[in-house]
Design an enzyme around this catalytic site. Structure first.
Site, PDB file in Angstrom:
ATOM      1  N   ASN A  75     -13.597  14.276  80.496  1.00 36.04           N
ATOM      2  CA  ASN A  75     -14.302  15.515  80.152  1.00 36.04           C
ATOM      3  C   ASN A  75     -13.969  16.550  81.222  1.00 36.04           C
ATOM      4  O   ASN A  75     -14.492  16.497  82.329  1.00 36.04           O
ATOM      5  CB  ASN A  75     -15.818  15.240  80.105  1.00 36.04           C
ATOM      6  CG  ASN A  75     -16.618  16.505  79.826  1.00 36.04           C
ATOM      7  OD1 ASN A  75     -16.052  17.557  79.545  1.00 36.04           O
ATOM      8  ND2 ASN A  75     -17.936  16.393  79.911  1.00 36.04           N
ATOM      9  N   HIS A 130     -24.145  16.670  75.529  1.00 34.59           N
ATOM     10  CA  HIS A 130     -23.971  16.492  76.979  1.00 34.59           C
ATOM     11  C   HIS A 130     -25.172  17.098  77.704  1.00 34.59           C
ATOM     12  O   HIS A 130     -25.687  18.145  77.302  1.00 34.59           O
ATOM     13  CB  HIS A 130     -22.675  17.161  77.444  1.00 34.59           C
ATOM     14  CG  HIS A 130     -22.282  16.730  78.821  1.00 34.59           C
ATOM     15  ND1 HIS A 130     -22.889  17.237  79.952  1.00 34.59           N
ATOM     16  CD2 HIS A 130     -21.396  15.801  79.258  1.00 34.59           C
ATOM     17  CE1 HIS A 130     -22.372  16.648  81.021  1.00 34.59           C
ATOM     18  NE2 HIS A 130     -21.459  15.764  80.628  1.00 34.59           N
ATOM     19  N   GLU A 162     -25.409  18.799  80.264  1.00 37.42           N
ATOM     20  CA  GLU A 162     -25.231  20.184  80.713  1.00 37.42           C
ATOM     21  C   GLU A 162     -25.557  21.150  79.578  1.00 37.42           C
ATOM     22  O   GLU A 162     -26.111  22.225  79.809  1.00 37.42           O
ATOM     23  CB  GLU A 162     -23.804  20.381  81.248  1.00 37.42           C
ATOM     24  CG  GLU A 162     -23.643  19.696  82.600  1.00 37.42           C
ATOM     25  CD  GLU A 162     -22.253  19.145  82.880  1.00 37.42           C
ATOM     26  OE1 GLU A 162     -21.301  19.502  82.169  1.00 37.42           O
ATOM     27  OE2 GLU A 162     -22.139  18.323  83.821  1.00 37.42           O
ATOM     28  N   SER A 173     -20.110  10.121  87.978  1.00 34.52           N
ATOM     29  CA  SER A 173     -19.440   9.804  89.237  1.00 34.52           C
ATOM     30  C   SER A 173     -18.529   8.583  89.181  1.00 34.52           C
ATOM     31  O   SER A 173     -18.427   7.829  90.150  1.00 34.52           O
ATOM     32  CB  SER A 173     -20.467   9.651  90.362  1.00 34.52           C
ATOM     33  OG  SER A 173     -21.102  10.889  90.626  1.00 34.52           O
TER      34      SER A 173
HETATM   35  P1  13P Z   1     -18.649  13.349  86.888  1.00 38.00           P
HETATM   36  O1  13P Z   1     -17.668  12.241  86.600  1.00 38.00           O
HETATM   37  O2  13P Z   1     -18.031  14.526  87.556  1.00 38.00           O
HETATM   38  O3  13P Z   1     -19.870  12.829  87.558  1.00 38.00           O
HETATM   39  O4  13P Z   1     -19.125  13.902  85.452  1.00 38.00           O
HETATM   40  C1  13P Z   1     -19.586  13.011  84.515  1.00 38.00           C
HETATM   41  C2  13P Z   1     -19.761  13.729  83.243  1.00 38.00           C
HETATM   42  O5  13P Z   1     -20.653  14.545  83.080  1.00 38.00           O
HETATM   43  C3  13P Z   1     -18.803  13.435  82.162  1.00 38.00           C
HETATM   44  O6  13P Z   1     -19.237  13.935  80.946  1.00 38.00           O
END
Ligand code: 13P
Length: 240
Positions: free
Chosen positions: A9, A87, A89, A200
């Site tokens: 992503n 997601h 976000e 992460s």
């Molecule tokens: P990170 O791997 O940067 O923590 O992001 C995870 C994520 O939100 C993938 O959709």
């Protein structure tokens, strides 16, 4: 055992020239279990390669006066096979609700675009021991009226693990993923829904994470922007 999916992503990252550089290295991936989800305007650069392509969001209708939106029908017509929905976000910054996400899931499935439905709890919810309750609500609401369950993928992304470098223990991930599978099984007995882990994931922790047999793949953010790190992640998942 089924192959694990490795989904990148990219979120809202990279310029056009950075994408060209990125593809010089990543263009050689020959693995249909890898799905790259670039920022949507860059999708054409990623098509017709030996990996799969996803989009980071799609809308609830097929066409019409919805400025700025992209429909599953349009994405599918271009050769995109996956869409990331719900997601955290988007739930957070765009106030997407469970109901809205469910509509997106149903529209995606109408066009055989596989939804990768993200679920996960905040740190506060975790501390209040509400994780199971939140995940159950998110799963049940996202899957309401879904007929083609075999097309659906769930990604468990604890919000406190996204972009923080903090990762749950293997024991915690195993327990949570098993719990999510129990919920899905309650709704759709004997399903084969893949449940991914995200938050992460890096080239450093992938070996350890990949020991958890309940995890059917990974949703990778930050580490998927670094070609070598992402190639290393793919190699570990493929070789174990
Ligand atoms: P990170 O791997 O940067 O923590 O992001 C995870 C994520 O939100 C993938 O959709």
């Amino acid at each position: 055992m089924e192959n694990k999916l490795i989904v990148a992503n990219h979120k809202m990252n990279m310029t056009a020239s950075e994408i060209n550089e990125f593809l010089k290295e990543l263009g050689k991936i020959n693995n249909k279990n890898v799905v790259i989800c670039p920022t949507s305007i860059y999708i054409p650069y990623f098509l017709k390669k030996k990996f799969q392509v996803g989009i980071q969001n799609t809308f609830i209708h097929e066409k019409g006066a919805y400025t700025g939106e992209v429909s599953p029908m349009q994405a599918k017509s271009l050769g995109v096979n996956y869409t990331i929905l719900g997601h955290s976000e988007r739930r957070m910054y765009l106030e997407e609700s469970d109901t809205f996400i469910n509509k997106k899931v149903l529209e995606a499935l109408n066009y055989d675009l596989k939804p990768i439905i993200c679920i996960g709890e905040t740190l506060e919810e975790r501390n209040m021991l509400k994780t199971d309750k939140i995940l159950k609500r998110q799963v049940i609401n996202a899957l309401r009226d879904v007929a083609k369950i075999e097309e659906v993928i769930i990604a468990y992304e604890p919000i406190w693990a996204i972009g923080t470098g903090v990762v749950p223990t293997n024991k915690e991930i195993k327990a949570t993923i098993s719990y999510i599978k129990t919920i899905i099984n309650g709704l759709y007995p004997n399903n084969k829904v893949k449940v991914l882990y995200g938050g992460s994931v890096t080239e450093k922790n992938i070996k350890e994470l990949n020991k958890i047999k309940e995890v059917d793949g990974y949703l990778v953010g930050g580490a998927s922007l670094k070609p070598q790190a992402f190639l290393n992640i793919i190699e570990v998942v493929d070789s174990q």
